[in-house]
Every structure is written in structure tokens, then in C-alpha cells.
Write a protein that holds these residues in place. Structure first.
Motif, short mmCIF file in Angstrom:
data_model
loop_
_atom_site.label_atom_id
_atom_site.label_comp_id
_atom_site.label_asym_id
_atom_site.label_seq_id
_atom_site.Cartn_x
_atom_site.Cartn_y
_atom_site.Cartn_z
N MET A 86 0.83 -1.20 0.00
CA MET A 86 0.00 0.00 0.00
C MET A 86 0.87 1.26 0.00
SD MET A 86 -3.04 -1.17 2.65
CE MET A 86 -3.89 0.41 2.65
N GLU A 87 1.92 1.23 0.80
CA GLU A 87 2.82 2.38 0.84
C GLU A 87 3.52 2.57 -0.50
OE1 GLU A 87 6.90 3.98 3.05
OE2 GLU A 87 5.66 2.46 4.04
N ALA A 88 3.95 1.49 -1.11
CA ALA A 88 4.67 1.59 -2.38
C ALA A 88 3.78 2.18 -3.47
CB ALA A 88 5.18 0.22 -2.81
N VAL A 89 2.52 1.72 -3.56
CA VAL A 89 1.64 2.25 -4.61
C VAL A 89 1.20 3.68 -4.28
CG1 VAL A 89 0.84 -0.03 -5.32
CG2 VAL A 89 -0.48 1.26 -3.64
N GLY A 90 1.07 3.99 -2.99
CA GLY A 90 0.74 5.36 -2.60
C GLY A 90 1.80 6.33 -3.07
N ARG A 91 3.05 5.95 -2.86
CA ARG A 91 4.17 6.79 -3.32
C ARG A 91 4.20 6.87 -4.85
NH1 ARG A 91 8.12 8.05 0.41
NH2 ARG A 91 7.90 7.10 2.49
N ASP A 129 -7.79 -6.22 8.57
CA ASP A 129 -8.40 -5.08 9.24
C ASP A 129 -8.81 -4.09 8.15
OD1 ASP A 129 -6.04 -3.67 8.43
OD2 ASP A 129 -5.04 -4.32 10.26
N ALA A 130 -9.14 -2.87 8.55
CA ALA A 130 -9.54 -1.86 7.57
C ALA A 130 -8.59 -0.66 7.65
CB ALA A 130 -10.97 -1.41 7.83
N THR A 131 -7.30 -0.94 7.77
CA THR A 131 -6.31 0.12 7.90
C THR A 131 -6.13 0.87 6.59
OG1 THR A 131 -5.12 -1.05 9.65
CG2 THR A 131 -3.90 0.63 8.43
N ASP A 132 -6.19 2.21 6.66
CA ASP A 132 -5.92 3.07 5.51
C ASP A 132 -4.51 3.63 5.63
OD1 ASP A 132 -8.58 2.66 4.92
OD2 ASP A 132 -9.24 4.62 5.64
N LEU A 133 -3.92 3.98 4.48
CA LEU A 133 -2.57 4.53 4.47
C LEU A 133 -2.56 5.85 3.70
CD1 LEU A 133 0.77 2.74 4.01
CD2 LEU A 133 0.22 4.63 2.46
N LEU A 134 -2.04 6.88 4.34
CA LEU A 134 -1.94 8.20 3.72
C LEU A 134 -0.47 8.52 3.46
CD1 LEU A 134 -3.13 11.03 2.92
CD2 LEU A 134 -2.74 11.68 5.32
N PHE A 135 -0.15 8.85 2.22
CA PHE A 135 1.15 9.41 1.90
C PHE A 135 0.91 10.87 1.53
CE2 PHE A 135 4.50 10.38 -1.33
CZ PHE A 135 5.56 10.45 -0.42
N ASP A 136 1.43 11.78 2.33
CA ASP A 136 1.12 13.20 2.15
C ASP A 136 2.15 13.94 1.28
OD1 ASP A 136 3.33 13.54 3.79
OD2 ASP A 136 2.19 14.27 5.51
N GLY A 137 2.99 13.17 0.60
CA GLY A 137 4.03 13.76 -0.22
C GLY A 137 5.38 13.75 0.47
N THR A 138 5.33 13.59 1.80
CA THR A 138 6.56 13.53 2.59
C THR A 138 6.55 12.35 3.55
OG1 THR A 138 6.76 15.96 2.51
CG2 THR A 138 8.07 14.80 4.17
N ASP A 139 5.50 12.26 4.33
CA ASP A 139 5.40 11.25 5.38
C ASP A 139 4.27 10.27 5.10
OD1 ASP A 139 7.45 12.46 6.96
OD2 ASP A 139 5.99 13.99 7.58
N VAL A 140 4.37 9.10 5.76
CA VAL A 140 3.34 8.07 5.68
C VAL A 140 2.60 8.01 7.01
CG1 VAL A 140 2.91 5.60 5.42
CG2 VAL A 140 4.61 6.72 3.98
#
Length: 266
Positions: A155-160, A180-191
Motif C-alpha cells: 500500500m505504501e509503495a503504490v501510494g508513493r 483489518d480496515a487500515t488506511d494509508l496516507l502518503f502526504d508527499g513527505t510522510d506516511v
């Protein structure tokens, strides 16, 4: 009161699309505006058919809003054909709203692809770079990147990777995860990870629409992005947990539970 615009398709059963968007805006103390991109015949059991609104009429609707009312945020949902995508992108460039949240409605719950390949490419190339926040679920993130997602690391890799396509921030929604139902946010700098408890419920119609609309509302109201996402996730969870049984299929969430509770109506 902030003014938030939905650009989306209709839902006569009231649980998704422009109906869900506008209910969510109002639940967050915002004034709801809407531009219709498609007239959709659907209910809690599925989509029966739809008719796209012409690009000229979509443009005219957008002009009618922006020429008259200050818009604090825009949420974009169903955009099914390249012509619709192009005209919306042109208008976003013309009016430059402060906040643009895009929910890329590309894959149905059944797994059916909702966009033809040309429209998928147009969305990726033209509309995605205009997003302050893009909110794909896991199947949609897989379509956007061509990568399979099996873990949080995926999820982190595709978000980036999606952010590298131009979106300022990407929220990969984890509702399709088994664990689970965990969401992942990449804000351009941090995860940022937003752990989610899975609710056993059939009242999940319009959850994606409602989540992205809640994020748009929270950002319009001045919240920072990570807080806006956390609050939006809590809003949708509460709406699912306290939903009324409506319809014979997957019913809508309760968009006004907290307000009704405060008013003593429940």
C-alpha cells in the motif's frame, strides 16, 4: 459556513454519489453544492444503468457555481468518459479551487471495471495531477499502478507511486483488506497509518463517497490533512455502526447520526 462542491453522478436511492456527498457536507456544517456528471439508475442492490451528462452542460453547471459562489473545496466522484474528465480538468485549471479531493471511482464492489481503458488513462494523465488528495481503494490503486497489493508495504509503495504521478497526497483505503480496515496516507513527505476496526454490516453503500466528502469538508473547515482523514474515517465508521436498515441490499450509512444524537432524536 464553508461551501463545498460535489462533482459526481446521482443516486436515486440516496446513499451514494451526489446524494451522499451533499449529506456529508451538511453533516460537517458546510453548505452543499453539486454538479451532476451522470444520471445513474441505482439502488442498494446495484447499478441498473446510467446516462452521461454532456460536457457542455457539465461545464455550464460548474460555471454557474463558481461565477456566483465562493467555493472552499471540491470533491470529484463519478467521471465515466474521457470527455467528462477533460472538461472538469479544464474548469479546475480555470477556477483553481483551494482544495480538490478526487475519489477515483474505477472499480465496482463486484470487481467490474467502471471505466474504459481510454477513460482510465485520461483520468491518470489529466485529472489525477490536479488532486490535493486522491482516495483510491485497493483495487483502484492496483489499476492506477498495475501493481498487486497484498500488504501494508505494498500500500505504501503504490501510494508513493501514485503521488509521483502528480497527486499531492494519496489515501489508499484498506476496506478490502482481510486483516483489518487500515488506511494509508502518503502526504508527499510522510506516511500515516489509520487503523480501522472492521464492522460486520451490510450498510456500506456510498462509504467511499462519504469518506472523500468528509475529508473535503474537514479541509474546507481548516483541519490539517492527517486530522481531516482521521476525523473522516471516524465519521464513516460511526455511520456504518449506527446505520438504519434501508433497502434490500447494501444500505447507506447514517450520515447524521452524531447530529441526531445531539438533537435528542435518537
Amino acid at each position: 459556513m464553508k461551501h463545498v462542491l460535489s462533482i459526481a453522478g446521482t443516486d436515486p436511492s440516496g446513499g451514494a454519489g451526489a446524494a451522499a456527498d451533499c449529506k456529508t457536507f451538511c453533516a460537517h456544517g458546510c453548505f452543499a453544492l453539486n454538479v451532476i456528471t451522470a444520471v445513474v439508475s441505482q439502488n442498494t442492490q446495484g447499478v441498473r444503468g446510467y446516462m452521461d451528462v454532456t460536457p457542455d452542460l457539465i461545464a455550464d453547471q460548474i460555471d454557474a457555481v463558481f461565477e456566483d459562489i465562493d467555493v472552499d473545496a471540491v470533491k470529484i466522484g463519478m467521471v465515466s468518459v474521457p470527455e467528462t474528465i477533460r472538461v472538469i480538468a479544464d474548469k479546475l485549471k480555470q477556477y483553481t479551487p483551494r482544495v480538490v479531493v478526487i475519489d477515483p471511482v474505477m472499480v465496482a464492489t463486484s470487481g467490474h471495471r467502471l471505466l474504459v481503458p481510454e477513460a482510465e488513462q485520461t483520468l491518470r494523465d489529466i485529472l489525477l495531477p490536479l488532486a490535493d488528495v486522491l482516495t483510491p481503494n485497493i483495487p483502484e490503486a492496483e489499476v492506477l499502478t498495475g501493481k498487486e497489493i497484498h500488504s501494508l508495504a505494498d500500500m505504501e509503495a503504490v501510494g508513493r507511486e501514485i503521488a509521483a504521478m502528480g497527486a499531492k497526497a494519496v489515501l489508499v483505503k484498506g476496506g478490502h483488506r482481510v486483516e483489518d480496515a487500515t488506511d494509508l496516507l502518503f502526504d508527499g513527505t510522510d506516511v500515516h497509518y489509520f487503523k480501522g476496526q472492521r464492522v460486520e454490516s451490510t450498510s456500506t453503500h456510498g462509504t467511499g463517497c462519504s469518506l472523500s466528502s468528509a475529508i473535503a469538508s474537514n479541509l474546507a473547515n481548516g483541519m490539517k490533512l492527517s486530522d481531516a482523514v482521521a476525523a473522516a474515517k471516524h465519521y464513516v465508521f460511526t455511520g456504518i455502526a449506527h446505520a438504519e436498515p434501508i433497502g434490500k441490499g447494501h444500505g447507506p450509512i447514517h450520515h447524521f447520526y452524531e447530529l441526531y444524537k445531539k438533537a435528542g432524536l435518537i
